[in-house]
Scaffold this motif. Sequence first.
Motif, short mmCIF file in Angstrom:
data_model
loop_
_atom_site.label_atom_id
_atom_site.label_comp_id
_atom_site.label_asym_id
_atom_site.label_seq_id
_atom_site.Cartn_x
_atom_site.Cartn_y
_atom_site.Cartn_z
N ILE A 49 0.00 6.61 2.25
CA ILE A 49 0.65 6.94 3.24
C ILE A 49 1.91 7.83 2.53
O ILE A 49 2.77 7.42 1.45
N PHE A 50 1.87 9.33 2.92
CA PHE A 50 3.02 10.17 2.15
C PHE A 50 4.05 10.58 3.46
O PHE A 50 3.53 11.01 4.40
N SER A 51 5.17 10.01 3.24
CA SER A 51 6.31 10.17 4.21
C SER A 51 7.11 11.71 3.78
O SER A 51 7.53 11.72 2.53
N TRP A 101 5.11 8.66 -1.92
CA TRP A 101 3.86 7.97 -1.49
C TRP A 101 4.11 6.45 -1.44
O TRP A 101 4.66 5.98 -2.06
N THR A 102 3.13 5.87 -0.40
CA THR A 102 3.11 4.11 -0.42
C THR A 102 1.84 3.87 -0.25
O THR A 102 1.09 4.58 0.50
N GLU A 103 1.35 2.99 -1.22
CA GLU A 103 -0.18 2.58 -0.97
C GLU A 103 -0.21 1.19 -0.44
O GLU A 103 0.72 0.21 -0.95
N VAL A 104 -0.90 0.98 0.33
CA VAL A 104 -1.31 -0.20 1.24
C VAL A 104 -2.60 -0.95 0.91
O VAL A 104 -3.67 -0.06 1.19
N GLU A 105 -2.76 -2.05 0.47
CA GLU A 105 -3.96 -2.85 0.01
C GLU A 105 -4.71 -3.36 1.50
O GLU A 105 -3.82 -3.69 2.37
N GLU A 106 -5.99 -3.18 1.73
CA GLU A 106 -6.69 -3.41 3.12
C GLU A 106 -7.49 -4.92 2.53
O GLU A 106 -8.23 -4.80 1.50
N PHE A 163 2.27 19.42 -1.67
CA PHE A 163 2.53 17.97 -2.55
C PHE A 163 1.01 17.61 -3.09
O PHE A 163 0.15 18.16 -2.78
N ASN A 164 1.12 16.65 -4.04
CA ASN A 164 -0.07 16.04 -4.57
C ASN A 164 -0.51 14.65 -4.23
O ASN A 164 0.77 14.02 -3.96
N ASP A 165 -1.70 14.00 -4.34
CA ASP A 165 -2.04 12.88 -4.18
C ASP A 165 -2.33 12.37 -5.31
O ASP A 165 -3.27 12.79 -6.20
N PRO A 166 -1.64 11.20 -6.02
CA PRO A 166 -1.92 10.96 -7.42
C PRO A 166 -2.79 9.85 -7.46
O PRO A 166 -3.32 9.53 -8.29
N MET A 202 -6.93 7.93 3.39
CA MET A 202 -7.97 6.28 3.55
C MET A 202 -8.62 6.26 2.06
O MET A 202 -9.26 7.21 1.81
N LYS A 203 -8.79 5.09 1.62
CA LYS A 203 -9.66 4.69 0.39
C LYS A 203 -10.61 3.78 0.95
O LYS A 203 -10.59 3.43 2.24
N ARG A 204 -11.46 3.11 0.26
CA ARG A 204 -12.48 2.14 0.65
C ARG A 204 -11.72 0.74 1.19
O ARG A 204 -12.18 0.14 1.79
N SER A 205 -10.58 0.29 0.33
CA SER A 205 -10.18 -0.78 0.36
C SER A 205 -8.73 -0.76 0.63
O SER A 205 -7.95 -1.75 0.17
N SER A 206 -8.07 0.48 0.91
CA SER A 206 -6.70 0.62 0.84
C SER A 206 -6.30 1.86 1.47
O SER A 206 -7.29 2.74 1.87
#
Length: 381
Positions: free
Chosen positions: A177-179, A185-190, A144-147, A170-174
């Motif tokens: 999650i790949f299910s 994919w689901t992206e969550v802001e931190e 799979f790929n991470d977009p 993990m990103k710097r501010s988010s």
Amino acid sequence: MAEEKTVCAVMEYSNNLPPEIIEIVLLKLPVKSLLRFKTVCTSWNTIISDPVFTRIHLENSNNSPNNNDNLFITEKGDTERGFSLFKLEGGKLHADRVSENPSGNMVILCECNGVLLLRDSSGGVNNTSNYVLWNPSTRRVRCFNDPYGSTVNYGLCYDPITDDFKVVVMKRSSYSIFSCNSDSWTEVEESRSYDSVGWSGVFADGALYWLFCFEMARFDPETDELEALRKPEQLGDYDEFSLGRLRGRLCLYCNNTGDDERGIRIWIKEKNSNDWEAFVAIENVPTDPVRSIKFLHFVGNKILIGLFCTSFGLYYSPSEKTVEKIIADCGMDLCRLVPYRNSLCFPAVKTKTITRYYVGVMSFCSVMLSFLESVNCTQEN
């Protein structure tokens, strides 16, 4: 050979044995044998393919004294030869066999329940990353790929409630999650920013843990939430430490604070709690500070300490409080080795299964409707 004789005996009397007894026998076998015995008969294939059987087999394997905890796999695969496996025997690490490379020029990022997360070390295209989930025991592969790109760190975890493997990037501010269940994919802001020190996430006690500079974070695969985790009270704000896993439990290790920089202290995180329990203090360790340690791993009743950029490791006995040196054949750099775990686990492709089931049901319903309509027409005539 002994296990195959046992299975042959079970096969001979299998018609007279209840399925529960057959399952108990199969649970004691290694993965290699189970893959062969799936072809014995339909009922055995059904038992071995059951997700509940897979989980119990993994638990039994983790608690067994013969669980192949002395096997290690190279962190980076060779394009032509694949990944090499090393075995610890008689105080030496020697080449055991070669496992085929699942796809291209890959490097192992982390592990969960025997499933490895790999990434194409040649880099992605158009700011994407190419990932592979691979179980070297069963040779099952999923790509799979991470977009999103701009990755700080990685992790692989398992949610037992939904039977779902999840990749967390993990990103710097988010974080993303790949299910595997939903294949999305689901992206969550931190609200806070994270800086990585180059370590992948550690899956232990049913959760995923990261080290970010002098802080720790915990990801819950059931809720998909990220939270801070406190350190042992004995550690100061700027004491350096690292995370690892010992027999499924999260551990934290650091240098002794004070004049002795050659000692290592290890804590174990208590189950169902954020508290830490002092596990062991290793004195007079012949190595540089704790950052030079790559991993801690139980082999039998001793702890193998893998070191960066060396062809030797350390073998510590908690009961005898002794430290031995472990030599790797062919000058293998121990920082390139990852503990290898035999397992049947792999993400289920539920979407496709549901689709096939749905199509099958619809086809059956269509045939039944046609039949009922023809019967109705006959009665009317």
